[in-house]
Design a protein around this motif. Structure first.
Motif, PDB file in Angstrom:
ATOM      1  N   THR A 123      61.319  26.445  32.463  1.00 60.88           N
ATOM      2  CA  THR A 123      62.100  27.582  32.936  1.00 60.88           C
ATOM      3  C   THR A 123      63.539  27.485  32.448  1.00 60.88           C
ATOM      4  OG1 THR A 123      62.480  26.401  35.018  1.00 60.88           O
ATOM      5  CG2 THR A 123      60.682  27.995  34.964  1.00 60.88           C
ATOM      6  N   ASP A 124      64.279  28.606  32.597  1.00 57.74           N
ATOM      7  CA  ASP A 124      65.625  28.674  32.044  1.00 57.74           C
ATOM      8  C   ASP A 124      66.647  27.855  32.812  1.00 57.74           C
ATOM      9  OD1 ASP A 124      65.681  30.275  34.277  1.00 57.74           O
ATOM     10  OD2 ASP A 124      66.269  32.110  33.241  1.00 57.74           O
ATOM     11  N   ASP A 125      66.246  27.233  33.909  1.00 60.58           N
ATOM     12  CA  ASP A 125      67.164  26.338  34.616  1.00 60.58           C
ATOM     13  C   ASP A 125      66.846  24.875  34.326  1.00 60.58           C
ATOM     14  OD1 ASP A 125      64.788  26.199  35.954  1.00 60.58           O
ATOM     15  OD2 ASP A 125      65.606  26.671  37.931  1.00 60.58           O
ATOM     16  N   GLY A 126      66.049  24.646  33.282  1.00 60.64           N
ATOM     17  CA  GLY A 126      65.784  23.286  32.822  1.00 60.64           C
ATOM     18  C   GLY A 126      64.625  22.570  33.480  1.00 60.64           C
ATOM     19  N   GLN A 127      63.920  23.238  34.385  1.00 59.88           N
ATOM     20  CA  GLN A 127      62.794  22.579  35.040  1.00 59.88           C
ATOM     21  C   GLN A 127      61.521  22.716  34.208  1.00 59.88           C
ATOM     22  OE1 GLN A 127      62.133  22.774  39.220  1.00 59.88           O
ATOM     23  NE2 GLN A 127      64.203  23.459  39.696  1.00 59.88           N
ATOM     24  N   GLU A 128      60.622  21.786  34.429  1.00 63.23           N
ATOM     25  CA  GLU A 128      59.328  21.806  33.740  1.00 63.23           C
ATOM     26  C   GLU A 128      58.216  21.672  34.777  1.00 63.23           C
ATOM     27  OE1 GLU A 128      58.725  19.937  29.790  1.00 63.23           O
ATOM     28  OE2 GLU A 128      57.254  18.670  30.826  1.00 63.23           O
ATOM     29  N   HIS A 129      57.270  22.594  34.747  1.00 67.82           N
ATOM     30  CA  HIS A 129      56.174  22.613  35.703  1.00 67.82           C
ATOM     31  C   HIS A 129      54.871  22.247  34.992  1.00 67.82           C
ATOM     32  CE1 HIS A 129      58.746  24.714  38.630  1.00 67.82           C
ATOM     33  NE2 HIS A 129      59.179  25.413  37.598  1.00 67.82           N
ATOM     34  N   PRO A 130      54.204  21.190  35.448  1.00 70.03           N
ATOM     35  CA  PRO A 130      52.925  20.850  34.825  1.00 70.03           C
ATOM     36  C   PRO A 130      51.929  21.994  34.995  1.00 70.03           C
ATOM     37  CG  PRO A 130      53.232  19.637  36.887  1.00 70.03           C
ATOM     38  CD  PRO A 130      54.534  20.312  36.588  1.00 70.03           C
ATOM     39  N   ALA A 131      51.128  22.244  33.977  1.00 66.29           N
ATOM     40  CA  ALA A 131      50.181  23.362  34.042  1.00 66.29           C
ATOM     41  C   ALA A 131      49.033  23.127  33.065  1.00 66.29           C
ATOM     42  CB  ALA A 131      50.880  24.676  33.707  1.00 66.29           C
ATOM     43  N   HIS A 132      47.862  23.569  33.489  1.00 69.49           N
ATOM     44  CA  HIS A 132      46.717  23.625  32.578  1.00 69.49           C
ATOM     45  C   HIS A 132      46.509  25.043  32.055  1.00 69.49           C
ATOM     46  CE1 HIS A 132      45.956  20.115  35.223  1.00 69.49           C
ATOM     47  NE2 HIS A 132      45.551  19.561  34.099  1.00 69.49           N
ATOM     48  N   ASP A 133      47.013  26.019  32.829  1.00 68.57           N
ATOM     49  CA  ASP A 133      46.927  27.422  32.447  1.00 68.57           C
ATOM     50  C   ASP A 133      48.183  28.135  32.919  1.00 68.57           C
ATOM     51  OD1 ASP A 133      43.911  28.159  31.506  1.00 68.57           O
ATOM     52  OD2 ASP A 133      43.875  26.550  33.001  1.00 68.57           O
ATOM     53  N   GLU A 152      45.818  24.308  42.077  1.00 68.38           N
ATOM     54  CA  GLU A 152      47.234  24.172  42.401  1.00 68.38           C
ATOM     55  C   GLU A 152      47.989  25.329  41.757  1.00 68.38           C
ATOM     56  OE1 GLU A 152      48.623  21.746  44.416  1.00 68.38           O
ATOM     57  OE2 GLU A 152      46.502  21.362  44.819  1.00 68.38           O
ATOM     58  N   VAL A 153      48.970  25.891  42.472  1.00 69.41           N
ATOM     59  CA  VAL A 153      49.631  27.113  42.005  1.00 69.41           C
ATOM     60  C   VAL A 153      51.140  26.998  42.133  1.00 69.41           C
ATOM     61  CG1 VAL A 153      49.869  29.615  42.318  1.00 69.41           C
ATOM     62  CG2 VAL A 153      47.655  28.520  42.746  1.00 69.41           C
ATOM     63  N   THR A 154      51.838  27.344  41.041  1.00 68.54           N
ATOM     64  CA  THR A 154      53.285  27.531  41.068  1.00 68.54           C
ATOM     65  C   THR A 154      53.583  28.937  40.567  1.00 68.54           C
ATOM     66  OG1 THR A 154      53.766  25.192  40.668  1.00 68.54           O
ATOM     67  CG2 THR A 154      55.515  26.774  40.153  1.00 68.54           C
ATOM     68  N   VAL A 155      54.405  29.674  41.319  1.00 67.95           N
ATOM     69  CA  VAL A 155      54.795  31.026  40.923  1.00 67.95           C
ATOM     70  C   VAL A 155      56.275  31.015  40.551  1.00 67.95           C
ATOM     71  CG1 VAL A 155      55.026  33.436  41.644  1.00 67.95           C
ATOM     72  CG2 VAL A 155      53.069  32.081  42.439  1.00 67.95           C
ATOM     73  N   VAL A 156      56.592  31.476  39.353  1.00 66.22           N
ATOM     74  CA  VAL A 156      57.964  31.553  38.864  1.00 66.22           C
ATOM     75  C   VAL A 156      58.403  33.010  38.882  1.00 66.22           C
ATOM     76  CG1 VAL A 156      59.501  31.140  36.908  1.00 66.22           C
ATOM     77  CG2 VAL A 156      57.649  29.518  37.416  1.00 66.22           C
ATOM     78  N   LEU A 209      60.375  31.913  32.805  1.00 66.79           N
ATOM     79  CA  LEU A 209      59.778  31.004  31.835  1.00 66.79           C
ATOM     80  C   LEU A 209      60.476  31.160  30.489  1.00 66.79           C
ATOM     81  CD1 LEU A 209      55.898  31.132  32.381  1.00 66.79           C
ATOM     82  CD2 LEU A 209      57.598  29.640  33.432  1.00 66.79           C
ATOM     83  N   THR A 210      60.730  30.034  29.837  1.00 60.34           N
ATOM     84  CA  THR A 210      61.349  30.062  28.509  1.00 60.34           C
ATOM     85  C   THR A 210      60.449  29.467  27.439  1.00 60.34           C
ATOM     86  OG1 THR A 210      62.432  27.940  28.984  1.00 60.34           O
ATOM     87  CG2 THR A 210      63.702  29.954  29.390  1.00 60.34           C
ATOM     88  N   GLU A 211      59.455  28.685  27.853  1.00 61.99           N
ATOM     89  CA  GLU A 211      58.566  28.049  26.870  1.00 61.99           C
ATOM     90  C   GLU A 211      57.313  27.536  27.569  1.00 61.99           C
ATOM     91  OE1 GLU A 211      58.604  24.438  23.501  1.00 61.99           O
ATOM     92  OE2 GLU A 211      60.281  24.671  24.926  1.00 61.99           O
ATOM     93  N   ILE A 212      56.197  27.673  26.878  1.00 67.44           N
ATOM     94  CA  ILE A 212      54.951  27.053  27.331  1.00 67.44           C
ATOM     95  C   ILE A 212      54.652  25.916  26.368  1.00 67.44           C
ATOM     96  CG2 ILE A 212      52.507  27.406  27.834  1.00 67.44           C
ATOM     97  CD1 ILE A 212      53.196  30.404  28.192  1.00 67.44           C
ATOM     98  N   VAL A 213      54.580  24.714  26.904  1.00 64.88           N
ATOM     99  CA  VAL A 213      54.419  23.511  26.096  1.00 64.88           C
ATOM    100  C   VAL A 213      52.942  23.162  26.017  1.00 64.88           C
ATOM    101  CG1 VAL A 213      55.095  21.096  25.835  1.00 64.88           C
ATOM    102  CG2 VAL A 213      56.674  22.735  26.892  1.00 64.88           C
ATOM    103  N   GLY A 214      52.491  22.820  24.824  1.00 60.53           N
ATOM    104  CA  GLY A 214      51.082  22.489  24.674  1.00 60.53           C
ATOM    105  C   GLY A 214      50.843  21.367  23.682  1.00 60.53           C
ATOM    106  N   GLN A 215      49.596  20.969  23.617  1.00 59.22           N
ATOM    107  CA  GLN A 215      49.165  19.960  22.648  1.00 59.22           C
ATOM    108  C   GLN A 215      47.723  20.256  22.263  1.00 59.22           C
ATOM    109  OE1 GLN A 215      49.756  15.933  23.943  1.00 59.22           O
ATOM    110  NE2 GLN A 215      48.609  15.042  22.244  1.00 59.22           N
ATOM    111  N   ASP A 216      47.453  20.210  20.964  1.00 58.71           N
ATOM    112  CA  ASP A 216      46.106  20.504  20.444  1.00 58.71           C
ATOM    113  C   ASP A 216      45.611  21.864  20.920  1.00 58.71           C
ATOM    114  OD1 ASP A 216      46.059  17.988  19.204  1.00 58.71           O
ATOM    115  OD2 ASP A 216      45.250  17.037  21.007  1.00 58.71           O
ATOM    116  N   GLY A 217      46.540  22.813  21.002  1.00 60.14           N
ATOM    117  CA  GLY A 217      46.174  24.172  21.364  1.00 60.14           C
ATOM    118  C   GLY A 217      46.013  24.426  22.849  1.00 60.14           C
ATOM    119  N   MET A 218      46.233  23.412  23.686  1.00 57.49           N
ATOM    120  CA  MET A 218      46.047  23.553  25.130  1.00 57.49           C
ATOM    121  C   MET A 218      47.383  23.478  25.857  1.00 57.49           C
ATOM    122  SD  MET A 218      42.843  23.964  25.053  1.00 57.49           S
ATOM    123  CE  MET A 218      42.469  23.987  26.804  1.00 57.49           C
ATOM    124  N   VAL A 219      47.484  24.152  26.992  1.00 54.95           N
ATOM    125  CA  VAL A 219      48.708  24.161  27.787  1.00 54.95           C
ATOM    126  C   VAL A 219      48.894  22.826  28.506  1.00 54.95           C
ATOM    127  CG1 VAL A 219      49.825  25.212  29.802  1.00 54.95           C
ATOM    128  CG2 VAL A 219      48.667  26.660  28.125  1.00 54.95           C
TER     129      VAL A 219
END
Length: 421
Positions: free
Chosen positions: A232-242, A177-181, A217-227
């Motif tokens: 993004t700067d308009d307040g949206q959050e995109h699920p991602a593994h990478d 699955e792919v999202t391009v920002v 992109l404004t931040e990459i959110v992770g847990q236990d070292g994984m994405v």
């Protein structure tokens, strides 16, 4: 006439450096040729890293410029995994390697290339954040995309330039699955302008790619070292593994700057300033490939070109100039891209603001057409999409520098050669 006791040093083991070494021998240079590469792999070409090799359609061996044995057979002193950290222009030496080896040069070529620009946001230290510039990056990314495809995983790509779109296409072919920002309103905005970005947006949407335009992109959110997600700067959050950063490349100029060579300002793409012979402000030092900024008479400006053809042609041109041969480097910029069933070639230079109109020959809706960027009737650039064997006449229209009939230019029944003066 070059004396046999001369030493030419090439810093940079990409296509430009390898082809320069090849050209020196082909032109009869019998002195020492020292080629210093900071990667441990033999010199290779970069287009397969986001195309055939990344997709698993081309073997690893296909990316290399020469067979490994070629260097010894041609008396090229190849130093792999060695970094040049200083140039002494007075002593005419370069210092490289962990032990600070000094090599004297009579002529020096800088072919240090470029580095991917980094995301300056929180979360880039997570394990699932990637760049693509080197063979090792492609090898890693190839495994990542295959795993995402198997597991229905999601990759967020920052940047809808050529690299971002080619990797988006590869990811979809693997089943990810792919999202391009992208901060601009269309893909490839800085190259194609607003007129043709929709062709590529529609192509990718048909293959399941999601676009988020007008955002960064404004931040990459992770847990236990994984994405886990990308914000993004308009307040949206995109699920991602990478997450892949494809936000451009910066010329690797640190070595040249430290040596006091003249640089080009960022408005002209940065890079090491060279003349039409690819010679720097030091008469014994040349630069070619991604790092070099050269004056181009066709477009009346300095250009720094990061594409394959510039390395392929610039390295040999610099080598000939180092040998004292007459050189005027003025190749028409050229690059190509393959995405799904779309293949294209682009010749020229026409960023937004430099042209009056875009003339279409053929059917853009069917993605079988040629686009021409025109100013005052003069063709500045041309892009053929799923139309082949037209690069030569397109480039002739560009180099002619004379106005053409734009109605005839748009008419597929009028041969392109017939438009030439």
């Amino acid at each position: 006439m070059v004396d046999a006791d001369q030493t030419f040093v090439i810093v940079g083991g990409g296509l430009a450096g390898a082809k320069a070494a090849e050209t020196l021998r082909a032109e009869g240079f019998t002195g020492r040729v020292i080629l210093i590469c900071d990667e441990r792999d033999h010199p290779y070409e970069r287009p397969p890293l986001s195309k055939g090799y990344l997709l698993g359609k081309e073997p690893r061996e296909s990316v290399f410029v020469h067979e490994p044995a070629w260097y010894a057979q041609n008396d090229i002193e190849l130093h792999l995994g060695q970094t040049v950290d200083a140039i002494d222009r007075t002593a005419k030496t370069v210092r490289f390697g962990d032990d600070g080896t000094l090599a004297h040069y009579d002529k020096l070529l800088l072919a240090t290339g470029a580095e991917p620009r980094r995301l300056d946001i929180p979360g880039t230290d997570l394990a699932g954040v990637h760049h693509l510039r080197r063979l090792a990056h492609a090898e890693r990314l190839k495994g990542v995309l295959a795993a995402l495809g198997r597991d229905n995983g999601h990759i967020v790509i920052a940047g809808a330039g050529w690299i971002g779109l080619e990797i988006a296409a590869a990811a979809r072919e693997y089943g990810a699955e792919v999202t391009v920002v992208e901060p601009e309103p269309t893909p490839l905005y800085g190259v194609l302008g607003p007129e043709l970005g929709s062709v590529f947006a529609d192509l990718h949407r048909e293959h399941g790619v999601r676009f988020h335009f007008g955002a960064r992109l404004t931040e990459i959110v992770g847990q236990d070292g994984m994405v886990l997600a990308a914000r993004t700067d308009d307040g949206q959050e995109h699920p991602a593994h990478d997450v892949l950063a494809a936000i451009g490349a910066a010329p690797r100029t640190a070595l040249a700057e430290a040596a006091g060579l003249e640089m080009t300002d960022r408005a002209h793409g940065g890079g090491v300033a060279v003349d039409t012979t690819l010679r720097t402000s030091d008469p014994d030092i040349y630069a070619a490939g991604d790092v070099a900024s050269f004056p181009h008479g066709l477009f009346d400006t300095r250009l720094r070109v990061e594409h394959w053809a510039n390395a392929l042609n610039g390295g040999p041109a610099a080598a000939r100039a180092m040998l004292g041969k007459e050189v005027a480097y003025d190749r028409v910029p050229y690059f190509f891209s393959d995405q799904y069933d779309l293949g294209m070639e682009y010749s020229g230079w026409a960023p937004p603001g430099t042209y009056d109109e875009v003339v279409i020959r053929g059917d853009a809706a069917k993605r079988e057409f040629i686009a021409f960027w025109v100013k005052s009737g003069r063709v500045l650039a041309g892009m053929n999409v799923n139309v082949w064997d037209v690069t030569e006449p397109i480039q002739k229209l560009i180099t002619a520098r004379t106005p053409v009939d734009t109605e005839a230019l748009a008419d597929p029944h009028v041969p392109l050669d017939g438009l030439l003066p």
